[in-house]
Write a protein that holds these residues in place. Structure first.
Motif, short mmCIF file in Angstrom:
data_model
loop_
_atom_site.label_atom_id
_atom_site.label_comp_id
_atom_site.label_asym_id
_atom_site.label_seq_id
_atom_site.Cartn_x
_atom_site.Cartn_y
_atom_site.Cartn_z
N ILE A 12 29.93 9.43 38.61
CA ILE A 12 28.32 8.55 39.38
C ILE A 12 29.70 7.23 40.00
CG2 ILE A 12 26.42 9.69 38.48
CD1 ILE A 12 26.13 6.43 37.20
N SER A 13 30.44 7.34 39.15
CA SER A 13 31.09 6.21 40.27
C SER A 13 32.70 6.07 39.98
CB SER A 13 30.79 4.74 40.28
OG SER A 13 30.78 4.45 38.59
N ASN A 14 33.91 5.85 40.63
CA ASN A 14 35.31 5.71 40.58
C ASN A 14 35.89 4.59 41.70
OD1 ASN A 14 37.37 7.09 39.87
ND2 ASN A 14 37.48 8.85 40.90
N VAL A 15 36.11 3.58 40.78
CA VAL A 15 36.42 2.91 41.23
C VAL A 15 38.42 2.58 41.21
CG1 VAL A 15 36.45 0.04 41.12
CG2 VAL A 15 34.68 1.49 41.14
N GLN A 129 35.65 4.41 35.95
CA GLN A 129 34.66 5.88 35.83
C GLN A 129 33.83 5.42 35.28
OE1 GLN A 129 37.31 9.70 35.43
NE2 GLN A 129 38.03 8.57 37.63
#
Ligand code: YOG
Length: 137
Positions: A12-15, A129
């Motif tokens: 759902i997120s990947n920085v 992540q």
């Protein structure tokens, strides 16, 4: 252990995936493909053996290990390097050190608020992540 690390998890997120891939020396062409992938983690435990699969439409990557037992890892289809890996528990975090050509390489997994968290480390770059549990699978 982390109660409930096993299962299928959807990103759902990947920085800073880009920074991590640059540190690994991944080509611009592959980085562009990788950045678009909807990654899944499939984590299983069979006795004392853990299996962690990273699944995508482009490529899959699987490791299996016993906590506290060093193993030879070949990052086939990723940066294609050979590393000596060791996974240990540090509190509620599953920590992997990947000793090889790249300095300060490894990852950490933990479960927090029903989410699976992953930090990927390479030469000072940190990719963060977060995955949510896939209840359908
Ligand atoms: O996971 O070490 O969960 O192994 C990181 C990819 C993309 C290929 C994925 C394929 C690093 C092109 C594994 C992506 C970028 C880019 C799907 C991260 C390398 C190449 C396989 C990882 C651990 C912890 C378990």
């Amino acid at each position: 252990m982390p109660a409930g690390i096993c299962g299928t998890w959807d990103i759902i997120s990947n920085v800073n995936f880009e920074g991590y891939m640059i540190a690994l020396g991944i080509s611009p062409y592959l980085r562009k493909i990788a950045l678009k992938l909807k990654l899944k983690k499939v984590i299983e435990q069979h006795g004392d053996l853990y299996v962690v699969k990273t699944v995508s439409a482009f490529r899959n990557y699987t490791i299996s290990f016993r906590v506290g037992q060093e193993f030879e890892e070949f990052t086939q289809g990723l940066d294609n390097r050979h590393v000596k890996s060791l996974v240990t528990w540090e509190g509620n975090k599953l920590i992997c050190e990947q000793i090889g050509e790249k300095r300060n390489r490894g990852w950490a997994h933990w479960v927090e608020d029903d989410k699976l968290h992953l930090e990927l480390y390479c030469e000072g770059e940190i990719c963060k992540q977060v995955f949510k549990k896939n209840v359908a699978e």
